[in-house]
Motif scaffolding. Structure first.
Motif, PDB file in Angstrom:
ATOM      1  N   ILE A 123      34.579  17.491  21.686  1.00  0.00           N
ATOM      2  CA  ILE A 123      33.793  18.778  22.001  1.00  0.00           C
ATOM      3  C   ILE A 123      32.561  19.012  21.213  1.00  0.00           C
ATOM      4  O   ILE A 123      32.018  19.818  21.295  1.00  0.00           O
ATOM      5  N   ALA A 124      32.213  17.906  20.559  1.00  0.00           N
ATOM      6  CA  ALA A 124      31.054  17.867  19.550  1.00  0.00           C
ATOM      7  C   ALA A 124      29.893  18.165  20.004  1.00  0.00           C
ATOM      8  O   ALA A 124      28.899  19.099  19.602  1.00  0.00           O
ATOM      9  N   LYS A 125      29.469  17.673  21.271  1.00  0.00           N
ATOM     10  CA  LYS A 125      28.217  17.680  21.864  1.00  0.00           C
ATOM     11  C   LYS A 125      27.913  19.198  22.274  1.00  0.00           C
ATOM     12  O   LYS A 125      26.747  19.693  22.136  1.00  0.00           O
ATOM     13  N   ASP A 126      28.735  20.015  22.499  1.00  0.00           N
ATOM     14  CA  ASP A 126      28.660  21.348  23.262  1.00  0.00           C
ATOM     15  C   ASP A 126      29.168  22.727  22.031  1.00  0.00           C
ATOM     16  O   ASP A 126      29.135  23.582  22.076  1.00  0.00           O
ATOM     17  N   LEU A 127      29.565  22.178  20.778  1.00  0.00           N
ATOM     18  CA  LEU A 127      30.201  23.085  19.910  1.00  0.00           C
ATOM     19  C   LEU A 127      29.053  23.645  19.280  1.00  0.00           C
ATOM     20  O   LEU A 127      28.343  22.879  18.190  1.00  0.00           O
ATOM     21  N   PRO A 128      28.957  24.875  19.103  1.00  0.00           N
ATOM     22  CA  PRO A 128      27.921  25.777  18.470  1.00  0.00           C
ATOM     23  C   PRO A 128      27.984  25.920  17.010  1.00  0.00           C
ATOM     24  O   PRO A 128      29.233  25.833  16.437  1.00  0.00           O
ATOM     25  N   VAL A 129      27.167  25.694  16.376  1.00  0.00           N
ATOM     26  CA  VAL A 129      27.092  25.925  14.706  1.00  0.00           C
ATOM     27  C   VAL A 129      27.255  27.311  14.289  1.00  0.00           C
ATOM     28  O   VAL A 129      26.890  28.257  15.147  1.00  0.00           O
ATOM     29  N   HIS A 130      27.420  27.605  13.064  1.00  0.00           N
ATOM     30  CA  HIS A 130      27.624  28.967  12.641  1.00  0.00           C
ATOM     31  C   HIS A 130      26.046  29.753  12.609  1.00  0.00           C
ATOM     32  O   HIS A 130      25.252  29.212  12.525  1.00  0.00           O
ATOM     33  N   GLY A 131      26.054  30.848  13.601  1.00  0.00           N
ATOM     34  CA  GLY A 131      24.903  31.342  13.585  1.00  0.00           C
ATOM     35  C   GLY A 131      24.052  31.212  14.916  1.00  0.00           C
ATOM     36  O   GLY A 131      23.058  31.742  15.119  1.00  0.00           O
ATOM     37  N   ALA A 132      24.796  30.366  15.772  1.00  0.00           N
ATOM     38  CA  ALA A 132      23.990  29.953  17.055  1.00  0.00           C
ATOM     39  C   ALA A 132      23.471  31.258  17.635  1.00  0.00           C
ATOM     40  O   ALA A 132      24.461  31.906  18.111  1.00  0.00           O
ATOM     41  N   ARG A 133      22.405  31.422  18.502  1.00  0.00           N
ATOM     42  CA  ARG A 133      21.960  32.621  19.053  1.00  0.00           C
ATOM     43  C   ARG A 133      21.121  31.962  20.129  1.00  0.00           C
ATOM     44  O   ARG A 133      20.456  30.973  19.850  1.00  0.00           O
ATOM     45  N   ASN A 134      20.802  32.815  21.004  1.00  0.00           N
ATOM     46  CA  ASN A 134      19.902  32.531  22.260  1.00  0.00           C
ATOM     47  C   ASN A 134      18.509  32.326  21.551  1.00  0.00           C
ATOM     48  O   ASN A 134      17.862  33.243  20.645  1.00  0.00           O
ATOM     49  N   PRO A 135      17.743  31.195  21.747  1.00  0.00           N
ATOM     50  CA  PRO A 135      16.416  30.613  20.980  1.00  0.00           C
ATOM     51  C   PRO A 135      15.475  31.922  21.399  1.00  0.00           C
ATOM     52  O   PRO A 135      14.654  31.994  20.518  1.00  0.00           O
ATOM     53  N   LEU A 142      13.308  35.883   9.427  1.00  0.00           N
ATOM     54  CA  LEU A 142      14.847  35.672   9.327  1.00  0.00           C
ATOM     55  C   LEU A 142      15.335  34.655  10.286  1.00  0.00           C
ATOM     56  O   LEU A 142      16.592  34.582  10.406  1.00  0.00           O
ATOM     57  N   ALA A 143      14.392  34.192  11.398  1.00  0.00           N
ATOM     58  CA  ALA A 143      14.943  33.651  12.446  1.00  0.00           C
ATOM     59  C   ALA A 143      15.891  32.566  12.189  1.00  0.00           C
ATOM     60  O   ALA A 143      16.930  32.086  12.854  1.00  0.00           O
ATOM     61  N   GLY A 144      15.461  31.629  10.949  1.00  0.00           N
ATOM     62  CA  GLY A 144      16.312  30.720  10.666  1.00  0.00           C
ATOM     63  C   GLY A 144      17.770  30.857  10.471  1.00  0.00           C
ATOM     64  O   GLY A 144      18.868  30.253  10.361  1.00  0.00           O
ATOM     65  N   TYR A 145      18.232  32.265  10.151  1.00  0.00           N
ATOM     66  CA  TYR A 145      19.469  32.437  10.108  1.00  0.00           C
ATOM     67  C   TYR A 145      20.438  32.729  11.212  1.00  0.00           C
ATOM     68  O   TYR A 145      21.455  33.068  11.170  1.00  0.00           O
ATOM     69  N   GLY A 146      19.643  32.623  12.288  1.00  0.00           N
ATOM     70  CA  GLY A 146      20.325  32.832  13.496  1.00  0.00           C
ATOM     71  C   GLY A 146      20.978  34.412  13.904  1.00  0.00           C
ATOM     72  O   GLY A 146      20.159  35.150  13.688  1.00  0.00           O
ATOM     73  N   SER A 147      22.178  34.403  14.173  1.00  0.00           N
ATOM     74  CA  SER A 147      22.844  35.521  14.494  1.00  0.00           C
ATOM     75  C   SER A 147      23.083  36.330  13.039  1.00  0.00           C
ATOM     76  O   SER A 147      23.363  37.733  13.089  1.00  0.00           O
ATOM     77  N   ASP A 148      23.110  35.662  12.016  1.00  0.00           N
ATOM     78  CA  ASP A 148      23.164  36.533  10.739  1.00  0.00           C
ATOM     79  C   ASP A 148      22.005  37.173  10.362  1.00  0.00           C
ATOM     80  O   ASP A 148      22.033  38.078   9.326  1.00  0.00           O
ATOM     81  N   ALA A 149      20.628  36.972  11.033  1.00  0.00           N
ATOM     82  CA  ALA A 149      19.492  37.777  10.870  1.00  0.00           C
ATOM     83  C   ALA A 149      19.932  39.296  10.935  1.00  0.00           C
ATOM     84  O   ALA A 149      19.338  39.839  10.231  1.00  0.00           O
TER      85      ALA A 149
END
Length: 247
Positions: A123-135, A142-149
């Protein structure tokens, strides 16, 4: 490298491949490496850069998997290698940060092949990392923080004093220091300014200038005293000295 008088934009240039006889905790670039990168970059830029243009200089050590008796590190493979001992211990060596998903997939698949793990689809290919969000979603600096922004922006709304950048040359604000201590396990000034915000890698002198304000925020968040702050400043100044370009 950057040209501050012309633009606040900067670029990263490199790299070198130099064998070293010993490993140090805080490796420092060699004079000839800095000269080589400046000379090479000058072949592709409208104005050849000089040491005065360098905002920060850093180096790292890459362990390579040696094959045979060859001494040329440039010829060694950057790929990872998996070995399984007689005891069943699986070891993966080599590789790069940019191939970590492939490394994980190969290690788990190999463990499954040898009966150490049950066989399952990767499942690694499609596994999102922490903070993943729509580009397409924008969060400014703060964009580099993803959803944590959004959460950091909420911290700023709660404490408006944390909104101001800690140095005019960088967009890093007080909220990022507090966030690093509360949610990213930062416990030292080096943690915050090098490994969380990356300020030391972007502009070493700016990182040194913002260090007093950053350590006060860190101490307040962690409940540390003045003695701790002074020790942190001393340690960070020693580390940062290796990031300031040699004159």
């Amino acid at each position: 490298l950057t040209r501050p008088a012309m633009s606040r934009n900067s670029m990263v240039v490199g790299t070198t491949d130099t064998p070293i006889p010993a490993v140090s905790l805080e490796p420092r670039p060699k004079e000839q490496e800095v000269d080589f990168i400046l000379q090479t970059a000058g072949r592709y830029m409208a104005r050849a850069p000089s040491r005065a243009d360098i905002l920060s200089v850093f180096t790292g050590i890459r362990p390579l998997v040696k094959a045979g008796a060859g001494a040329n590190t440039a010829a060694l493979s950057r790929d990872h290698t998996i070995q399984i001992s007689r005891s069943g211990l699986l070891t993966i060596a080599g590789g790069k940060w940019t191939t970590y998903r492939k490394m994980a997939e190969d290690a788990v698949n190999q463990a499954a092949e040898t009966g150490l793990l049950p066989k399952r689809p990767c499942i690694a290919k499609d596994l999102p990392v922490h903070g993943a969000r729509n580009p397409s979603e924008k969060a400014g600096p703060l964009a580099g923080y993803g959803s944590d922004a959004d959460l950091i922006a909420g911290l700023v709304r709660e404490q408006p004093g944390l909104a101001a950048p800690l140095h005019e040359s960088l967009s890093i604000c007080g909220a990022q220091i507090v966030w690093a201590a509360r949610h990213e396990m930062a416990r030292t000034l080096d943690d915050v300014l090098a490994r969380r915000t990356r300020a030391l890698f972007l502009n070493a002198r700016a990182a040194l200038a913002m260090a007093p304000a950053a350590v006060r925020l860190l101490a307040s968040t962690l409940g540390r005293d003045e003695t701790w702050q002074q020790r942190q400043m001393t340690d960070f100044e020693e580390i940062a000295a290796g990031f300031v370009a040699p004159a």
